[in-house]
Enzyme design. Structure first.
Site, PDB file in Angstrom:
ATOM      1  N   ARG A   1      -9.439  -3.367 -12.846  1.00  0.00           N
ATOM      2  CA  ARG A   1      -9.250  -4.565 -12.026  1.00  0.00           C
ATOM      3  C   ARG A   1     -10.183  -4.509 -10.812  1.00  0.00           C
ATOM      4  O   ARG A   1      -9.864  -3.872  -9.816  1.00  0.00           O
ATOM      5  CB  ARG A   1      -7.803  -4.651 -11.545  1.00  0.00           C
TER       6      ARG A   1
ATOM      7  N   CYS B   1      -3.913  -5.775 -22.465  1.00  0.00           N
ATOM      8  CA  CYS B   1      -3.799  -5.120 -21.165  1.00  0.00           C
ATOM      9  C   CYS B   1      -2.675  -5.698 -20.311  1.00  0.00           C
ATOM     10  O   CYS B   1      -2.543  -5.344 -19.146  1.00  0.00           O
ATOM     11  CB  CYS B   1      -5.122  -5.202 -20.410  1.00  0.00           C
TER      12      CYS B   1
ATOM     13  N   ASP C   1      -0.202 -13.777 -18.239  1.00  0.00           N
ATOM     14  CA  ASP C   1      -0.560 -15.192 -18.100  1.00  0.00           C
ATOM     15  C   ASP C   1      -0.396 -15.955 -19.413  1.00  0.00           C
ATOM     16  O   ASP C   1      -0.007 -17.129 -19.406  1.00  0.00           O
ATOM     17  CB  ASP C   1      -1.997 -15.339 -17.595  1.00  0.00           C
TER      18      ASP C   1
ATOM     19  N   HIS D   1       0.836  -1.207   0.000  1.00  0.00           N
ATOM     20  CA  HIS D   1       0.000   0.000   0.000  1.00  0.00           C
ATOM     21  C   HIS D   1       0.869   1.255   0.000  1.00  0.00           C
ATOM     22  O   HIS D   1       0.529   2.265  -0.616  1.00  0.00           O
ATOM     23  CB  HIS D   1      -0.914   0.020   1.230  1.00  0.00           C
TER      24      HIS D   1
ATOM     25  N   ARG E   1       6.468 -17.372 -13.728  1.00  0.00           N
ATOM     26  CA  ARG E   1       7.213 -16.108 -13.735  1.00  0.00           C
ATOM     27  C   ARG E   1       7.656 -15.688 -12.342  1.00  0.00           C
ATOM     28  O   ARG E   1       8.464 -14.767 -12.204  1.00  0.00           O
ATOM     29  CB  ARG E   1       6.390 -15.001 -14.395  1.00  0.00           C
TER      30      ARG E   1
ATOM     31  N   GLU F   1      -5.944 -15.112 -22.413  1.00  0.00           N
ATOM     32  CA  GLU F   1      -4.732 -15.258 -21.606  1.00  0.00           C
ATOM     33  C   GLU F   1      -4.344 -16.722 -21.421  1.00  0.00           C
ATOM     34  O   GLU F   1      -3.455 -17.034 -20.643  1.00  0.00           O
ATOM     35  CB  GLU F   1      -4.924 -14.587 -20.246  1.00  0.00           C
TER      36      GLU F   1
END
Length: 575
Positions: A296, A502, A455, A189, A465, A431
């Site tokens: 998202r 994206c 992905d 955060h 990854r 994806e």
């Protein structure tokens, strides 16, 4: 020089302010029976003070960052005042005769340690939030001084072991030029807040607090991920020149804000932003985004104790729709699972969670989750140009089933007299290799595709990854991945549909011309990358890019492909 994890880009010059608080020393002695009530009162009094402080911080966070960041501290207050937490701490005081500080520390540390044991990187980093709350509670129980970061009077670069979200929210932005920490990650955060504020920051250095003293002169180069301590005049002059160059480039790129992403020979594409909250819309607009290519929604499901209700989701989606006005917003349904688990959902223990119960698979199993989210999106579509996108699709059957669900919820809303966009567009993330190879069939079922290269690369190359031992094999510019992407684009165009992207590749400057030449219609990325990608597109010819793509896709290896791309870029002097 010191380096770490680049959390937020920028360059700052200034004196160091080393943040060191009084050490918290836990009193672990056993208390007597007649001290129990006194220790319970110490806990309750300390908690009341901590809650009042967090209320003040929450208000300031709302004013500075917006409602989403304010909600973080609302969550902190809820955890601090949680009845179960209170009962656990008081039980330790009464049953085990622990001091208030020892009991509070044991319970809070237990919760933080449980989060750290999860596989999900995002939730692991939430352990820092729990410890932030615990530290504030303990300091109030023990009567220790709490540093007021809003009272800083001199221009400084903060140096700390870590900066918690509550500390970041208190920063005096007129005086704090940037910060460097020992701990932290890019998705914490604190890092997210730094990017929202465009405050230069490097985190995760490991040892900056042991290498820097108060009033040391620092250069925080959060462009090249370097920190200079008491540099020579020569280095200072050199970095001032770099700062001026960065500022000049930023000013030039800012001139493109309201210009379209159109090539020299008139081919136009869209350059959009990826966002996680309504607060991100401001940065998207500032950087010249032509819409939102990926919203998202999973962030709505995180940092809370239960699933968001339909009304909570509706309010969030409506806010984004209204903030974007006439610009389109692609709302991706909840992409939870894989590396993003929720503590309040009973996730199965899986050998490979990326191939397991995640994203649309959860929604189809838990129809109440799907229903609440789709109804909320549909209702919000009455306030802007929203599109629905489903992640992790592998078959036509899934798409048809999802479209049936949408029709059911549309009819419910009609019956309830609630407005929505009757012609809302439906798309899917491509994806998985499964979706890519049947793209010609999927294109008949949807209005658009958006390629998720993160992905898609991982699944196509069978490379985790997150595994450092094989991370060198993770190559989005691999001929196998790029040829799949080309296949998807061609399949959509054959049906008169469009394809966006994206994933991280969309914002990769080295990939822009190649993707443009392959026929990609929309590029969606972090807002900060938009100006540079737009510049590349505006400085090239579409016909040249098509020639490059044709030649590059014929190459047998990634090295040969990249050599060709780099040569083209150098010859055209585009980047």
């Amino acid at each position: 020089m010191i380096s770490g994890i680049l959390a937020s880009p920028g360059i700052a010059f200034g004196k160091a302010l080393l943040l060191k608080e009084d050490e918290i020393v836990i009193d672990r002695k056993k208390i007597s029976a007649d001290q129990v009530d006194q220790e319970v009162e110490r806990f309750l009094s300390g908690r009341a003070k901590a809650s009042a402080q967090l209320e003040t911080i929450k208000t300031k966070a709302g004013e500075t960052f917006g409602e989403e960041k304010e909600a973080i501290f609302e969550g902190h207050i809820m955890l601090l005042e949680d009845e179960e937490l209170e009962q656990e701490i008081i039980a330790l005081i009464k049953d085990k005769h622990m001091t208030a500080d020892a009991a509070a520390h044991e319970v809070i540390e237990g919760q933080a340690s449980a989060l750290e044991e999860l596989d999900d990187e995002y939730l692991k980093e939430r352990a820092a939030d729990v410890r932030d709350i615990g530290k504030r509670l303990l300091r109030n129980i023990l009567g220790l001084k709490i540093i007021d970061l809003s009272a800083i009077q001199d221009e400084v670069i903060l140096v700390a072991a870590d900066l918690t979200p509550s500390e970041t929210a208190q920063l005096n932005l007129k005086k704090v030029l940037g910060f460097i920490t020992d701990a932290g990650g890019r998705t914490s955060h604190t890092s997210i807040m730094a990017r929202s504020l465009e405050l230069p920051a490097i985190v995760g250095t490991g040892s900056v607090t042991s290498q820097v003293k108060n009033d040391d002169y620092l250069i925080l180069d959060a462009v090249n991920n370097q920190v200079y301590v008491n540099p020579t005049n020569e280095v200072i002059d050199k970095m001032r020149a770099v700062q001026e160059q960065v500022a000049s480039e930023k000013a030039e790129l800012a001139k493109l804000k309201d210009l379209p992403a159109i090539t020299l020979d008139g081919h136009q594409v869209e350059v959009c932003a990826n966002i996680g909250t309504v607060r991100d819309v401001e940065g998207a607009e500032r950087n010249g985004a032509e819409g939102v290519g990926l919203y998202r929604t999973e962030f709505l499901f995180m940092d809370r104790d239960a699933l968001p209700t339909e009304e909570e989701q509706f309010a969030a989606y409506k806010a984004v729709a209204e903030a974007c006005g006439s610009q389109a917003v692609i709302v991706r349904t909840m992409d939870i699972g894989g590396d993003k688990e929720l503590p309040y959902m009973n996730f199965p223990k899986e050998e490979n969670p990326f191939l397991g119960w995640r994203a649309i698979r959860i929604a189809m199993d838990r129809r109440e989750i799907l229903r609440d989210q789709l109804r909320a999106i549909l209702r919000a579509s009455a306030f802007g140009k929203l599109r629905i996108m489903f992640p992790m699709i592998i078959s036509v059957e899934e798409v048809r089933a999802l479209r049936k669900e949408i029709e059911i919820y549309k009819q419910e809303l009609r019956d309830e007299g609630k407005a929505f966009d009757e012609s809302i567009e439906i798309g899917v993330m491509v994806e998985t290799p499964a979706a890519a190879t049947i793209a010609r069939h999927l294109a008949k079922e949807v209005d658009f595709f958006s390629i998720g290269t993160n992905d898609l690369t991982q699944y196509t190359l069978a490379v985790d990854r997150g595994n450092d031992m094989i991370s060198h094999l993770y190559q989005p510019m691999s001929p196998s991945v790029l040829n799949l992407i080309k296949q998807v684009i061609d399949a959509s165009h054959a049906e008169g549909k469009w394809t966006g992207m994206c994933g991280e590749l969309a914002g990769d400057e080295r990939a822009t011309l190649l993707l443009l030449g392959m026929g990609l219609d929309e590029f969606s990325m972090s807002a900060i990358s938009i100006p540079r990608i737009k510049k590349i597109i505006r400085n090239t010819n579409f016909e040249d890019a098509k020639v490059l793509a044709e030649q590059a896709l014929a190459q047998p290896t990634t090295d040969e492909l990249m050599t060709l791309v780099n040569k083209f870029i150098e010859e055209k002097t585009i980047c």
